[in-house]
Design a protein around this motif. Structure first.
Motif, mmCIF file in Angstrom:
data_model
loop_
_atom_site.group_PDB
_atom_site.id
_atom_site.type_symbol
_atom_site.label_atom_id
_atom_site.label_comp_id
_atom_site.label_asym_id
_atom_site.label_seq_id
_atom_site.Cartn_x
_atom_site.Cartn_y
_atom_site.Cartn_z
ATOM 1 N N ALA A 112 55.531 60.166 58.894
ATOM 2 C CA ALA A 112 55.596 58.794 59.362
ATOM 3 C C ALA A 112 54.268 58.117 59.085
ATOM 4 O O ALA A 112 53.276 58.390 59.732
ATOM 5 C CB ALA A 112 55.889 58.774 60.856
ATOM 6 N N PRO A 113 54.244 57.260 58.094
ATOM 7 C CA PRO A 113 52.982 56.634 57.733
ATOM 8 C C PRO A 113 52.426 55.847 58.908
ATOM 9 O O PRO A 113 53.159 55.203 59.630
ATOM 10 C CB PRO A 113 53.355 55.712 56.580
ATOM 11 N N GLY A 114 51.158 55.924 59.088
ATOM 12 C CA GLY A 114 50.539 55.117 60.128
ATOM 13 C C GLY A 114 50.315 55.840 61.435
ATOM 14 O O GLY A 114 49.614 55.337 62.301
ATOM 15 N N ALA A 160 51.220 47.236 61.126
ATOM 16 C CA ALA A 160 52.211 47.957 60.316
ATOM 17 C C ALA A 160 53.276 48.587 61.200
ATOM 18 O O ALA A 160 54.466 48.543 60.890
ATOM 19 C CB ALA A 160 51.523 49.023 59.471
ATOM 20 N N LEU A 164 57.362 48.231 61.266
ATOM 21 C CA LEU A 164 58.272 49.360 61.034
ATOM 22 C C LEU A 164 59.160 49.657 62.236
ATOM 23 O O LEU A 164 60.334 49.957 62.097
ATOM 24 C CB LEU A 164 57.467 50.627 60.703
ATOM 25 N N VAL A 165 58.555 49.601 63.408
ATOM 26 C CA VAL A 165 59.284 49.981 64.611
ATOM 27 C C VAL A 165 59.827 48.724 65.268
ATOM 28 O O VAL A 165 59.069 47.832 65.642
ATOM 29 C CB VAL A 165 58.353 50.733 65.592
ATOM 30 N N ASP A 166 61.160 48.665 65.377
ATOM 31 C CA ASP A 166 61.755 47.440 65.885
ATOM 32 C C ASP A 166 61.692 47.344 67.405
ATOM 33 O O ASP A 166 61.490 46.282 67.965
ATOM 34 C CB ASP A 166 63.211 47.344 65.420
ATOM 35 N N VAL A 167 61.928 48.469 68.066
ATOM 36 C CA VAL A 167 61.888 48.458 69.535
ATOM 37 C C VAL A 167 61.106 49.652 70.027
ATOM 38 O O VAL A 167 60.640 50.464 69.229
ATOM 39 C CB VAL A 167 63.323 48.519 70.129
ATOM 40 N N GLY A 168 60.985 49.751 71.330
ATOM 41 C CA GLY A 168 60.367 50.942 71.883
ATOM 42 C C GLY A 168 58.966 50.680 72.375
ATOM 43 O O GLY A 168 58.353 49.666 72.040
ATOM 44 N N PRO A 169 58.473 51.590 73.179
ATOM 45 C CA PRO A 169 57.167 51.403 73.819
ATOM 46 C C PRO A 169 56.028 51.303 72.804
ATOM 47 O O PRO A 169 55.062 50.588 73.024
ATOM 48 C CB PRO A 169 57.011 52.649 74.690
ATOM 49 N N LEU A 170 56.184 51.998 71.685
ATOM 50 C CA LEU A 170 55.112 51.985 70.697
ATOM 51 C C LEU A 170 54.866 50.565 70.211
ATOM 52 O O LEU A 170 53.737 50.130 70.017
ATOM 53 C CB LEU A 170 55.478 52.897 69.522
ATOM 54 N N ARG B 127 61.813 52.040 53.325
ATOM 55 C CA ARG B 127 60.508 51.455 53.668
ATOM 56 C C ARG B 127 59.460 52.510 54.003
ATOM 57 O O ARG B 127 58.271 52.293 53.841
ATOM 58 C CB ARG B 127 60.642 50.435 54.793
ATOM 59 N N VAL B 221 58.300 57.752 72.197
ATOM 60 C CA VAL B 221 57.072 57.251 71.579
ATOM 61 C C VAL B 221 57.376 56.348 70.388
ATOM 62 O O VAL B 221 56.837 55.253 70.255
ATOM 63 C CB VAL B 221 56.167 58.417 71.130
#
Lengths: 320, 402
Positions: A112-114, A160, A164-170, B127, B221
């Motif tokens: 998972a990049p990043g 970034a 990439l992440v649409d939802v969630g705590p991150l 992506r 996470v």
């Protein structure tokens, strides 16, 4: 930038091409901050031991340790950062249940990049926020950051992740991070270079990329190892006259066989300085940032003494 | 040709390179790896004949221009013979140059290994794939090795000189093939994609992770959408695992082959030298062939000469009397004795300054342990290494003609 202006920020990054003296500049700035009574947290991102070496101390770990009065130093460790994050923010109490965390972590971080970037920048900015909110032992965080190739993805990791992440705590937890990095009262990214072709080219490209790709305030460009200007224009004519056969024969007669070697060495010094001056001109004309100059130090070794000398030079440039 | 050691080991770069097909130049950032690699290739093309390729990663722009590498992608280009002739060379062979385009190399690799065009396109559009290949440094290391393998397998060149990517640690790129096969071939891939494979072939339906702590935490996470993206990426990559693992092993074998040698480039500064020595030790430990060490950008030995030091001291102490003596010469510029004295003092002081650095270099050189058979010292050049003439100057030193 003036000294107080720079040191009043809460987070200073030092980046640049490998080998230009990033760690030395970060350490020297930490010394300057400590001299003005600030408590410093000095973060070594590449964990190569360069930072403690500047203070002639043995390697530091993820838990900060004092390496100089008023300067705490720590080495970044993304796995430790993940454990801390899971414990503090996600309230995942027992990491043991995760199984072979190291292997899983390595895998996810590569896949998972990043992830490594966000864990690095996340830890740094968390320490910054703690200091702003008065919950930390330090007033300023100084980062011996990743080199040119890596710094943009590190500083931009929060943005970034949000893409990439649409939802969630991150996603939620990276928003404050982006805001803090972008705040000109909080953060400044400084680029260290030497007056040579490749470092200057990389600096120009990096500054352009930082402006285009990341929302982050830029501080100064610090030019390290600037050779002294030996002669004024008029003095140089005299120098050239001394190198002519008649004069160098006379000097050999009075000062011995080594006279020509001494003249040649000065000639090399003049040319080296001149080649570099052209790169400095290009830098000055292109980056539109304040340039701070640190002279080449003709010293035998590195260590605390050199760190102090660099701090003095940098302090003079900053008006401290 | 200079004599070989009694052991029959090579004593010069020319002897070393004569039996090799690949030379890997490595060292920490800022030591001049790229210039040394280009100069070594130039020298090989000139002296050894045949076709020599320099595979470079990120050359300075003017050097790239000089080699005719401007704005070209992955393709190798021949450096025009006229360019070499203009620099005074009579090359016996051909010099070729190529640059590494990470993104393009990855895309080519995917197209080659994917089971069909549709899968290839799915991967190229993923992506995660895009950010993995375009933004992250590790992918650079692997693809450099992969490209090298590809070029070598083509059999087109007699000698390939490679400039390695700037890594945090000089050995990182050596681990890249192994890391890559571990990455794609490991049990973890299956573990991670398992939830998506339960319902039959390549189904993408979301199933319940909750029973497994790893998925539980990862989901909290990263968010489940992100985890799905990762799984999708690997499912698409699935048909390529075997190709990848096989390839990575072949790259590893090639690096260990006796036809491959390593040249460690360093300056005589404490930090790069420390890295270089470490790197030499690692290469030996792992059974790679350590062929040469290049000490780059060193100061001249004249700075260590006691006669020079004595003269410099005299320039400083007796600048007045020396200036008086010089005023008797015919050159009218030297009539200004105050100015001459000041200049003499500056010259003497500058020598003393630079000789401190030269002494530091000499000391480090003396302490060098575990060095390979061939150690070459390259001086600091007054000007940038930005044209073929300056490469010729370096290559003359490298091959012992200077």
């Amino acid at each position: 930038v003036s000294g107080p202006d720079l040191l009043d920020r809460r987070c200073l990054f030092f980046t640049g091409k490998g080998g230009v003296g990033k760690s030395t500049m970060a350490a020297a700035t930490a010394l300057l901050a400590a001299r003005t009574g600030r408590k410093v947290l000095l973060v070594e991102v590449d964990a190569k031991g360069d930072i403690p070496a500047q203070f002639e101390q043995k390697a530091v770990g993820f838990t900060p340790r004092e390496v100089y009065p008023g300067v705490l130093a720590m080495a970044m460790d993304t796995e430790a950062s993940l454990r801390e994050y899971l414990r503090v923010s996600m309230r995942v109490p027992i990491i043991g249940k995760l199984g072979p965390l190291a292997r899983v972590f390595d895998f996810v971080a590569t896949a998972a990049p990043g992830v490594k970037e966000i864990l690095t920048i996340g830890k740094i900015m968390w320490e910054v926020r703690e200091s702003i909110e008065g919950r930390a032992d330090h007033d300023i965080v100084i980062v011996d950051a990743a080199a040119t190739g890596h710094i943009v993805s590190q500083l931009g990791a929060a943005d970034a992740i949000q893409e990439l992440v649409d939802v969630g705590p991150l996603r939620d937890q990276t928003r404050w991070l982006s805001e803090l990095i972008a705040d000109p009262h909080v953060t400044a990214v400084n680029v260290v270079t030497t007056p040579e072709e490749m470092p200057v080219t990389e600096t120009i490209e990096l500054v352009a990329r930082l402006r285009a790709e990341v929302d982050v305030p830029l501080g100064a460009v610090i030019v390290n190892r600037v050779l002294p200007e030996l002669f004024t224009h008029a003095d140089e004519a005299t120098f050239e006259a001394l190198r002519e056969p008649e004069a160098s024969a006379l000097l050999t007669e009075h000062a011995g066989r080594g006279a020509v070697e001494v003249l040649d060495a000065a000639r090399l010094a003049v040319s080296l300085r001149r080649t570099r001056a052209a790169h400095l001109d290009e830098l000055r004309d292109t980056v539109e940032l304040p340039l701070l100059y640190v002279p080449y130090l003709f010293v035998r070794d590195h260590g605390l003494r050199v760190t102090r000398m660099v701090a003095d030079a940098l302090g003079a440039e900053l008006g401290l | 040709v200079s004599p070989q050691h009694d052991s029959g080991r090579p004593a010069t770069l020319e002897q070393l390179f004569a039996t090799k097909e690949i030379v890997v130049c490595c060292g920490s950032g800022g030591v001049g790896k790229t210039s040394v690699a280009a100069a070594a290739a130039l020298g090989a093309a000139t002296r050894l004949g045949g076709k020599t390729l320099v595979l470079t990663i990120d050359p300075a722009r003017r050097l790239a221009t000089a080699l005719g590498l401007d704005g070209i992608g992955n393709e190798a280009h021949r450096v025009p013979e006229e360019v070499l002739k203009t620099a005074g060379l009579e090359p016996r062979g051909e010099l070729w140059a190529a640059m590494l385009d990470t993104k393009q190399s990855w895309d080519d690799l995917v197209r080659r290994h994917a089971r069909d065009t549709a899968t290839a396109n799915r991967i190229l559009e993923n992506r995660l794939y895009t950010s993995l290949t375009a933004r992250f440094v590790q992918s650079h290391d692997y693809i450099a090795m992969e490209r090298l393998f590809e070029i070598h397998a083509s059999g087109e060149y007699d000698l390939i000189v490679v400039d390695t990517p700037p890594t945090r640690n000089a050995v990182d790129f050596l681990d890249a093939p192994a890391r890559m096969s571990e990455f794609f071939g490991g049990r973890l891939v299956r573990w991670l994609t398992m939830p998506y494979r339960v319902g039959g072939k390549r189904s993408m339906r979301v199933i319940n992770f909750a029973s497994r702590p790893f998925y539980q935490v990862a989901d909290r996470v990263l968010g489940s959408k992100f985890l799905q993206d990762i799984a999708e990426f690997f499912l698409n990559f699935q048909g390529m695992y075997e190709g990848f693992v096989e390839r990575a092993q072949a790259v590893e074998t090639l690096m260990h082959d006796r036809r491959t040698t390593f040249a460690v480039v360093t300056t005589l500064e404490a930090a790069p030298l420390y890295e270089a020595e470490n790197f030499c030790a690692v290469l030996r430990e792992r059974g790679y062939h350590l062929g040469a060490m290049v000490l780059n950008k060193t100061l001249p030995d004249t700075l260590l000469d006691p006669d020079g030091a004595a003269a410099a001291a005299k320039f400083c102490e007796a600048s007045g009397p020396l200036a008086e003596a010089a005023a008797t010469l015919s050159n009218p510029i030297l009539a200004d004795t105050a100015r001459t004295a000041r200049v003499l003092h500056t010259i003497g002081e500058s020598y003393a300054n630079f000789s401190v650095v030269a002494m530091r270099e000499a000391e480090l050189r003396a302490e060098l342990a575990r060095v390979p058979d061939v150690v070459v010292r390259v001086p600091t050049f007054e000007n940038d290494i930005s044209d073929v003439a300056s490469l010729v100057a370096i290559s003359n030193v490298l091959y012992g003609d200077a």
